[in-house]
Design a protein around this motif. Sequence first.
Motif, PDB file in Angstrom:
ATOM      1  N   VAL A 220     -34.667 -27.571  19.987  1.00  0.00           N
ATOM      2  CA  VAL A 220     -33.495 -26.982  19.189  1.00  0.00           C
ATOM      3  C   VAL A 220     -32.233 -28.091  20.004  1.00  0.00           C
ATOM      4  O   VAL A 220     -32.366 -28.305  20.996  1.00  0.00           O
ATOM      5  N   ALA A 221     -31.005 -28.227  19.137  1.00  0.00           N
ATOM      6  CA  ALA A 221     -29.836 -28.703  19.513  1.00  0.00           C
ATOM      7  C   ALA A 221     -28.657 -28.411  18.772  1.00  0.00           C
ATOM      8  O   ALA A 221     -28.722 -27.744  17.943  1.00  0.00           O
ATOM      9  N   TYR A 222     -27.522 -28.340  19.640  1.00  0.00           N
ATOM     10  CA  TYR A 222     -26.141 -27.989  19.155  1.00  0.00           C
ATOM     11  C   TYR A 222     -25.317 -28.941  19.157  1.00  0.00           C
ATOM     12  O   TYR A 222     -25.160 -29.523  20.283  1.00  0.00           O
ATOM     13  N   ARG A 223     -24.077 -28.950  18.346  1.00  0.00           N
ATOM     14  CA  ARG A 223     -23.272 -29.826  18.476  1.00  0.00           C
ATOM     15  C   ARG A 223     -22.177 -29.526  17.324  1.00  0.00           C
ATOM     16  O   ARG A 223     -22.517 -29.492  16.112  1.00  0.00           O
ATOM     17  N   ASP A 224     -20.892 -29.519  17.693  1.00  0.00           N
ATOM     18  CA  ASP A 224     -19.797 -29.349  16.823  1.00  0.00           C
ATOM     19  C   ASP A 224     -19.978 -28.297  15.879  1.00  0.00           C
ATOM     20  O   ASP A 224     -19.762 -28.572  14.491  1.00  0.00           O
ATOM     21  N   GLY A 225     -20.489 -27.105  16.168  1.00  0.00           N
ATOM     22  CA  GLY A 225     -20.707 -25.974  15.141  1.00  0.00           C
ATOM     23  C   GLY A 225     -22.015 -26.037  14.510  1.00  0.00           C
ATOM     24  O   GLY A 225     -22.228 -25.121  13.574  1.00  0.00           O
ATOM     25  N   ILE A 453     -29.801 -22.129  25.736  1.00  0.00           N
ATOM     26  CA  ILE A 453     -28.370 -21.423  25.206  1.00  0.00           C
ATOM     27  C   ILE A 453     -27.407 -22.497  25.330  1.00  0.00           C
ATOM     28  O   ILE A 453     -27.558 -23.641  26.030  1.00  0.00           O
ATOM     29  N   PHE A 454     -26.170 -22.362  24.354  1.00  0.00           N
ATOM     30  CA  PHE A 454     -25.106 -23.214  24.079  1.00  0.00           C
ATOM     31  C   PHE A 454     -23.959 -22.636  24.296  1.00  0.00           C
ATOM     32  O   PHE A 454     -23.724 -21.521  23.473  1.00  0.00           O
ATOM     33  N   ILE A 455     -22.855 -23.026  24.757  1.00  0.00           N
ATOM     34  CA  ILE A 455     -21.551 -22.555  24.675  1.00  0.00           C
ATOM     35  C   ILE A 455     -20.702 -23.109  23.337  1.00  0.00           C
ATOM     36  O   ILE A 455     -20.890 -24.334  23.085  1.00  0.00           O
ATOM     37  N   LEU A 456     -20.218 -22.391  22.691  1.00  0.00           N
ATOM     38  CA  LEU A 456     -19.450 -22.672  21.444  1.00  0.00           C
ATOM     39  C   LEU A 456     -17.780 -22.719  21.417  1.00  0.00           C
ATOM     40  O   LEU A 456     -17.133 -22.507  20.656  1.00  0.00           O
ATOM     41  N   ASP A 457     -17.542 -23.498  22.777  1.00  0.00           N
ATOM     42  CA  ASP A 457     -15.881 -23.702  22.959  1.00  0.00           C
ATOM     43  C   ASP A 457     -15.546 -24.701  22.058  1.00  0.00           C
ATOM     44  O   ASP A 457     -14.461 -24.582  21.585  1.00  0.00           O
ATOM     45  N   PHE A 472     -21.023 -17.880  22.769  1.00  0.00           N
ATOM     46  CA  PHE A 472     -22.094 -18.779  22.968  1.00  0.00           C
ATOM     47  C   PHE A 472     -23.330 -18.231  22.072  1.00  0.00           C
ATOM     48  O   PHE A 472     -23.349 -17.240  21.395  1.00  0.00           O
ATOM     49  N   ILE A 473     -24.365 -19.130  22.030  1.00  0.00           N
ATOM     50  CA  ILE A 473     -25.408 -18.796  21.215  1.00  0.00           C
ATOM     51  C   ILE A 473     -26.615 -19.141  22.018  1.00  0.00           C
ATOM     52  O   ILE A 473     -26.790 -20.140  22.544  1.00  0.00           O
ATOM     53  N   GLY A 474     -27.600 -18.188  21.778  1.00  0.00           N
ATOM     54  CA  GLY A 474     -28.987 -18.255  22.382  1.00  0.00           C
ATOM     55  C   GLY A 474     -30.009 -18.328  21.578  1.00  0.00           C
ATOM     56  O   GLY A 474     -30.100 -17.726  20.493  1.00  0.00           O
ATOM     57  N   ILE A 475     -31.113 -19.101  21.662  1.00  0.00           N
ATOM     58  CA  ILE A 475     -32.463 -19.368  20.850  1.00  0.00           C
ATOM     59  C   ILE A 475     -33.465 -18.869  21.737  1.00  0.00           C
ATOM     60  O   ILE A 475     -34.018 -19.327  22.487  1.00  0.00           O
ATOM     61  N   ASP A 476     -34.265 -17.887  21.053  1.00  0.00           N
ATOM     62  CA  ASP A 476     -35.621 -17.577  21.488  1.00  0.00           C
ATOM     63  C   ASP A 476     -36.639 -17.538  20.312  1.00  0.00           C
ATOM     64  O   ASP A 476     -36.816 -18.203  19.738  1.00  0.00           O
TER      65      ASP A 476
END
Length: 488
Positions: A220-225, A453-457, A472-476
């Motif tokens: 998983v990855a996160y960026r810019d919403g 886990i990723f912070i959505l600031d 924040f958003i967590g993935i499990d």
Amino acid sequence: MICSLSGKEAEEPVISRKSGAIFERKLIEEYISAHGKDPISEENLTIEDLTKVQGVPEYVPPQLPSLASIPNLLKTFQNEWDALALEVFSLRKQLHKARQELSASLYHYDAAVRVAAKATEERDEAQRALKELSQAVGNGVSQIKNDIDNGHPYKNGDEIPVSTNNILLSDIAEELEVERERLFAQHKAQKKTTKQFSGADYSIQMKENIPLPFKTLATVAYRDGMLALASTAGSITIVDVQNDANTTKIVRKGKPSNITLIKSEGQVVPVATTKDKIFVGSEKTSLQHSGEIIAIASHPTLAYFVVVGRTGWLLATTNSIIHQDSTPYISAAFHIDGKLVALGSSSAIDIVDISTAEKVAAIEFSNANKLLFAPNGYWLLALSNESLLVIDIRTQSVVGNIEGSFKDFVIDPTSTIIIATSEDSTFLYKYSKSEKQWMNEPVVHLDQGIRSIFILDDVHFEDYLQTGDIPFIGIDTDIRKGELKKEN
């Protein structure tokens, strides 16, 4: 009056009009006859430039008839001493000049050695890069030729390895530097606005669970919403965090080993790896790595990413490999300003300037599974199987050592709160400004595990400035939305 040559009281003192120094007349006249210069200022000097010092009693010492008398012997010894004083003074000046010339020669020699070593290093690097490029191009052409000869020509939609290398580090160096300056100014301004929440008390609140769009998660990855979810079956789903109904799906064969998101032409594009191949977005063409890929990291704003493995690392963009190196690494992370990248190996963490591919620092820390730069720009967080370390890259010293076996971690915008997750728990650790260190014991312990886990600031930054709450958003086994709630 003390003679400037002999250091003794002058019997017939004179003063030089050039330097203003006082000399014994006999000594300075001998020096002028030999050198023609002022011994102090090194200016041309004649006997006419000497002025007798007034106020000194004038008398003529008796002339000794021969060396048979003791007074005459003493006078002879005095003359010899004066001559010796002149010679010693001259030798001292020559020694000082020789020392200056030797120092200058050593400096020029050292500079020449450095220039020669740099030129040799650049030559060897160019030869090595040319050899690697020739081998890569040769391997790509041979593979395509063999497939055609064997009756398997490439058809539209097949995966064709991309081995082009038409972009050099020198081509992107200026772009990276301009973007670094822009990001530095932006982060400096953000530090001032987020400083108000530094050291605040927080609690962890879980709000909503959303099921995964498939059965088993690979990475998983996160960026810019945008959240990129890769399944073990090969499909990649891009989910809009603010509107989870807005999704995009990319179907591909093979299990993704790593995934990241890059910014390309204003769009967030996934970059996924499968063993030794790199796929950008929905393209069927792939970039080829020299061995199995272990980790991938993307530039904060530009369309560049770094891929690492045990056979080496490379810097690439959407359709081209820019630089390759045979040094093995197992983790990577870009600095928040985008010009430096941290590369973790089995023995150390190297800080590399990607505009030149030169290593600028090395930190002793082995087997870092994950690396992350803090928003303050000078802390590097490194996670191993036994602990989570906070390292000050300016002094290469450890400012925090949190022991534990964690799956993932994040740090808040003020760089004073860390959320670390394990298989069955979530922990909150806080930085103590008074003690200048991170607390070893968690401030908050939640009996709920999170894999990633990723912070959505970046999505709710304006809301954060008003309330201090950090989403924040967590993935499990599912997608879990939560919040770091600022205590009043």
